[in-house]
Write a protein that holds these residues in place. Structure first.
Motif, PDB file in Angstrom:
ATOM      1  N   LEU A   1     -15.645 -11.457  11.423  1.00  0.00           N
ATOM      2  CA  LEU A   1     -15.126 -10.112  12.313  1.00  0.00           C
ATOM      3  C   LEU A   1     -15.818  -9.880  13.593  1.00  0.00           C
ATOM      4  O   LEU A   1     -15.142  -9.423  14.467  1.00  0.00           O
TER       5      LEU A   1
ATOM      6  N   GLY B   1      -9.047  -5.072   5.299  1.00  0.00           N
ATOM      7  CA  GLY B   1      -9.288  -6.136   6.338  1.00  0.00           C
ATOM      8  C   GLY B   1     -10.190  -7.089   5.713  1.00  0.00           C
ATOM      9  O   GLY B   1      -9.963  -8.332   5.873  1.00  0.00           O
TER      10      GLY B   1
ATOM     11  N   LEU C   1       0.835  -1.212   0.004  1.00  0.00           N
ATOM     12  CA  LEU C   1      -0.165  -0.101   0.086  1.00  0.00           C
ATOM     13  C   LEU C   1       0.805   1.249   0.007  1.00  0.00           C
ATOM     14  O   LEU C   1       0.605   2.217  -0.604  1.00  0.00           O
TER      15      LEU C   1
ATOM     16  N   ARG D   1     -11.642   6.511  25.254  1.00  0.00           N
ATOM     17  CA  ARG D   1     -11.954   7.838  24.668  1.00  0.00           C
ATOM     18  C   ARG D   1     -11.774   8.465  26.254  1.00  0.00           C
ATOM     19  O   ARG D   1     -11.646   7.897  27.388  1.00  0.00           O
TER      20      ARG D   1
ATOM     21  N   GLY E   1      -2.639   0.228  12.753  1.00  0.00           N
ATOM     22  CA  GLY E   1      -4.005  -0.176  12.791  1.00  0.00           C
ATOM     23  C   GLY E   1      -4.483  -1.616  11.995  1.00  0.00           C
ATOM     24  O   GLY E   1      -5.344  -2.284  12.170  1.00  0.00           O
ATOM     25  N   GLY E   2      -3.176  -1.956  11.196  1.00  0.00           N
ATOM     26  CA  GLY E   2      -3.666  -2.809  10.152  1.00  0.00           C
ATOM     27  C   GLY E   2      -3.041  -4.168  10.117  1.00  0.00           C
ATOM     28  O   GLY E   2      -3.328  -5.285   9.661  1.00  0.00           O
TER      29      GLY E   2
ATOM     30  N   PHE F   1     -14.889  -2.885  13.166  1.00  0.00           N
ATOM     31  CA  PHE F   1     -14.136  -1.694  12.604  1.00  0.00           C
ATOM     32  C   PHE F   1     -14.548  -0.477  13.349  1.00  0.00           C
ATOM     33  O   PHE F   1     -14.203   0.637  12.893  1.00  0.00           O
ATOM     34  N   GLY F   2     -15.104  -0.315  14.593  1.00  0.00           N
ATOM     35  CA  GLY F   2     -15.538   0.910  15.156  1.00  0.00           C
ATOM     36  C   GLY F   2     -16.959   1.340  14.550  1.00  0.00           C
ATOM     37  O   GLY F   2     -17.359   0.692  13.790  1.00  0.00           O
TER      38      GLY F   2
ATOM     39  N   GLY G   1      -9.055   1.439   7.054  1.00  0.00           N
ATOM     40  CA  GLY G   1      -8.555  -0.007   6.314  1.00  0.00           C
ATOM     41  C   GLY G   1      -9.573  -1.045   6.062  1.00  0.00           C
ATOM     42  O   GLY G   1      -9.246  -2.128   6.101  1.00  0.00           O
TER      43      GLY G   1
ATOM     44  N   THR H   1      -4.420  -6.668  14.118  1.00  0.00           N
ATOM     45  CA  THR H   1      -6.040  -6.948  13.785  1.00  0.00           C
ATOM     46  C   THR H   1      -6.290  -8.038  12.713  1.00  0.00           C
ATOM     47  O   THR H   1      -7.123  -8.762  12.857  1.00  0.00           O
TER      48      THR H   1
ATOM     49  N   LEU I   1      -0.818   3.071   9.830  1.00  0.00           N
ATOM     50  CA  LEU I   1      -1.452   1.982   8.929  1.00  0.00           C
ATOM     51  C   LEU I   1      -0.971   0.809   9.431  1.00  0.00           C
ATOM     52  O   LEU I   1      -1.538  -0.236   9.380  1.00  0.00           O
TER      53      LEU I   1
HETATM   54  C1  HEM Z   1      -9.430   2.598  12.912  1.00  0.00           C
HETATM   55  C2  HEM Z   1     -10.199  -2.326  13.482  1.00  0.00           C
HETATM   56  C3  HEM Z   1      -7.435  -3.274   9.514  1.00  0.00           C
HETATM   57  C4  HEM Z   1      -5.916   1.396   9.603  1.00  0.00           C
HETATM   58  C5  HEM Z   1      -9.918   1.422  13.307  1.00  0.00           C
HETATM   59  C6  HEM Z   1     -10.764   1.180  14.513  1.00  0.00           C
HETATM   60  C7  HEM Z   1     -11.137  -0.131  14.636  1.00  0.00           C
HETATM   61  C8  HEM Z   1     -10.226  -0.828  13.712  1.00  0.00           C
HETATM   62  C9  HEM Z   1     -12.005  -0.515  15.759  1.00  0.00           C
HETATM   63  C10 HEM Z   1     -11.556   2.518  15.027  1.00  0.00           C
HETATM   64  C11 HEM Z   1     -10.563   3.100  16.299  1.00  0.00           C
HETATM   65  C12 HEM Z   1     -11.199   4.248  17.156  1.00  0.00           C
HETATM   66  O1  HEM Z   1     -12.417   4.367  16.922  1.00  0.00           O
HETATM   67  O2  HEM Z   1     -10.591   4.716  17.835  1.00  0.00           O
HETATM   68  C13 HEM Z   1      -9.611  -2.770  12.541  1.00  0.00           C
HETATM   69  C14 HEM Z   1      -9.655  -4.466  12.290  1.00  0.00           C
HETATM   70  C15 HEM Z   1      -8.927  -4.622  11.029  1.00  0.00           C
HETATM   71  C16 HEM Z   1      -8.449  -3.284  10.829  1.00  0.00           C
HETATM   72  C17 HEM Z   1     -10.289  -5.349  13.195  1.00  0.00           C
HETATM   73  C18 HEM Z   1      -8.830  -5.866  10.430  1.00  0.00           C
HETATM   74  C19 HEM Z   1      -9.455  -6.975  10.557  1.00  0.00           C
HETATM   75  C20 HEM Z   1      -6.973  -2.063   9.161  1.00  0.00           C
HETATM   76  C21 HEM Z   1      -6.028  -1.942   7.920  1.00  0.00           C
HETATM   77  C22 HEM Z   1      -5.723  -0.601   8.069  1.00  0.00           C
HETATM   78  C23 HEM Z   1      -6.206   0.163   9.144  1.00  0.00           C
HETATM   79  C24 HEM Z   1      -5.845  -2.981   7.251  1.00  0.00           C
HETATM   80  C25 HEM Z   1      -4.628  -0.075   7.054  1.00  0.00           C
HETATM   81  C26 HEM Z   1      -4.293  -0.426   5.984  1.00  0.00           C
HETATM   82  C27 HEM Z   1      -6.926   1.934  10.226  1.00  0.00           C
HETATM   83  C28 HEM Z   1      -6.753   3.542  10.703  1.00  0.00           C
HETATM   84  C29 HEM Z   1      -7.781   3.964  11.412  1.00  0.00           C
HETATM   85  C30 HEM Z   1      -8.477   2.472  11.793  1.00  0.00           C
HETATM   86  C31 HEM Z   1      -5.818   4.368   9.984  1.00  0.00           C
HETATM   87  C32 HEM Z   1      -7.766   5.188  12.203  1.00  0.00           C
HETATM   88  C33 HEM Z   1      -9.004   5.787  11.346  1.00  0.00           C
HETATM   89  C34 HEM Z   1      -9.555   7.342  12.018  1.00  0.00           C
HETATM   90  O3  HEM Z   1      -9.289   7.363  13.166  1.00  0.00           O
HETATM   91  O4  HEM Z   1     -10.246   7.920  11.364  1.00  0.00           O
HETATM   92  N1  HEM Z   1      -9.602   0.036  12.876  1.00  0.00           N
HETATM   93  N2  HEM Z   1      -8.681  -2.470  11.493  1.00  0.00           N
HETATM   94  N3  HEM Z   1      -6.821  -0.956   9.659  1.00  0.00           N
HETATM   95  N4  HEM Z   1      -7.740   1.721  11.133  1.00  0.00           N
HETATM   96 FE1  HEM Z   1      -8.493  -0.411  11.159  1.00  0.00          FE
END
Ligand code: HEM
Length: 403
Positions: free
Chosen positions: A283, A358, A156, A294, A242-243, A345-346, A354, A246, A239
């Protein structure tokens, strides 16, 4: 000790061992029924914090203006007091800066970039499964699940091939789930190496841009200003944060759940359920991130409780994902479940950036399993991750028979 309001044994929700040594689903069921929002008393050196367990309350609080992510979005960090990346890294930035920063990152994930990354995910996952089919015993966690997410993020971000081995090595040293067996200083050093690496790469791409994600981020403006190299670096790192883990734990949980529920494995193989619906149930079932944290920026009331400015509020998505008010028989793994409004995923403004990737990683795994594997057998006890955040296993010995 029995919790006075809950009628169940009080669990220390900040302690990693809690989630391995107890039936947490039983605990959350009792909490949702008897005391869906409660104040978790200070334990040891940790301050107290609010615990929110119901799906509906979690969803509405994830939109609440009084809640901030800037001091961290996981319990360990907010308990320590602050997130050094607050206000710079998208996941821990509040409005008004959050929205333009998020839009910028999202705009860098063009369909062309995502399309080619997903294509590589499918190829790589297929090749990994082909390699392990018919091995006598192998660890699905290390041989397959660990191999996909970091390479996907490297694709990516167009990380040069020559640098990938270093990045993978630092990331392994930095991983929170391995803290029990790794040195805290080494982990900190490795995290610094990653940020420094991305700062150098950002400077290079700024000087001679290509058409990759980092070049797009380096050239764009947020609130009229270019991002600094440090801001670019922490957002690239976000990235990985987060990615990586999880995605990895959800893949491991998928295989474990399919072995434990052979009727669901059969349904997937004979095409009775779609891959899309199966991915959503994996998931929900795996709930890779157990909570979101928070901090209250102002006083507000939830479920009759008065939350004060400065209080820590934890939203237990693992509980919301098993809330019987929303999911029929939540402790059944049902790949055809519909609707399936899980919170993995929130929700709201910080919904996972992502999510598309995911889902694509899980879908590639399920498709490769169906295409190449006839039977999956456990070959030893899975080893759980000790964490108050990450839910799942770090080792899963198995044997796959070919079709
Ligand atoms: C945000 C879960 C895959 C990048 C989040 C949040 C959750 C989450 C729960 C919300 C966080 C919050 O509200 O404080 C997951 C799960 C994944 C996954 C379960 C896989 C099964 C990925 C991948 C990437 C990624 C593959 C990057 C390529 C991000 C980023 C945020 C985020 C950058 C922040 C978004 C924001 O604050 O606006 N993820 N994630 N995630 N995730 Fe994922």
């Amino acid at each position: 000790m029995t919790h006075p309001a809950l009628g169940v044994r009080a669990l220390d929700l900040a302690a990693p061992a809690t989630f391995v040594e107890n039936d947490v689903h039983e605990f959350w069921r009792a909490v949702r029924a008897d005391s869906p929002v409660f104040w978790h008393e200070p334990m040891g050196r940790n301050p107290g914090f609010w615990v929110v367990s119901r799906h509906q309350d979690i969803q509405s609080l994830l939109h609440h203006e009084a809640l901030s992510s800037a001091r961290g979005n996981v319990l360990d960090v907010v308990l320590r007091g602050d997130d050094s990346a607050g206000g710079s890294m998208v996941a821990v930035t509040d409005p008004p800066r959050h929205r333009p920063l998020r839009n910028l990152i999202w705009s860098a994930f063009t369909p062309r970039v995502l399309g080619s990354v997903v294509e590589k995910v499918r190829e790589r996952t297929g090749a990994l499964i082909t390699k392990v089919v018919e091995l006598d015993t192998f660890d699905f966690a290390t041989e397959v699940a660990e191999q996909v997410p970091m390479t996907t993020i490297c694709d990516l971000l167009s990380i040069p091939a020559a640098d990938r081995a270093d990045l993978l090595r630092w990331n392994k040293m930095a991983l929170s789930s391995d803290h029990a067996d790794s040195d805290e200083f080494e982990a900190l050093g490795a995290r610094n190496e990653i940020v420094l690496y991305f700062m150098e790469l950002a400077a290079l791409r700024r000087a001679s841009p290509g058409d990759d994600v980092i070049s797009t981020l380096a050239a764009a403006r947020v609130e009229g200003e270019l991002l600094t190299e440090a801001e670019l670096a922490v957002n690239c790192y976000s990235l990985i944060l987060g990615g990586d883990e999880t995605s990895r734990v959800s893949a491991i949980s998928a295989v474990l759940a399919l072995m434990e529920n052979p009727d669901q494995w059969d349904a997937l193989r004979d095409g009775t359920v779609s891959f899309e619906s199966a991915v959503e149930e994996v998931l929900r079932w795996s709930s890779p991130a157990m909570h979101l944290a928070r901090t209250a920026k102002a006083d507000f009331t939830i479920d009759g409780h008065e939350v004060r400015e400065g209080d820590i509020v934890t939203l237990w998505t693992i509980s919301g994902n098993n809330d019987e008010a929303v999911f029929d028989e939540p402790r059944r793994f049902t790949l055809s479940r519909s609707p399936n409004k899980h919170l993995s995923f929130g929700h709201g403004p910080h919904f996972c950036l992502g999510a598309y990737l995911g889902r694509a990683e899980l879908s590639a795994l399920l498709r490769a399993l169906v295409a190449k594997v006839g039977r999956m057998e456990p070959r030893g006890a899975p080893r759980p991750i000790y964490s108050n955040f990450l839910n799942g296993y770090k080792s899963l010995p198995v044997r796959f028979q070919g079709r």
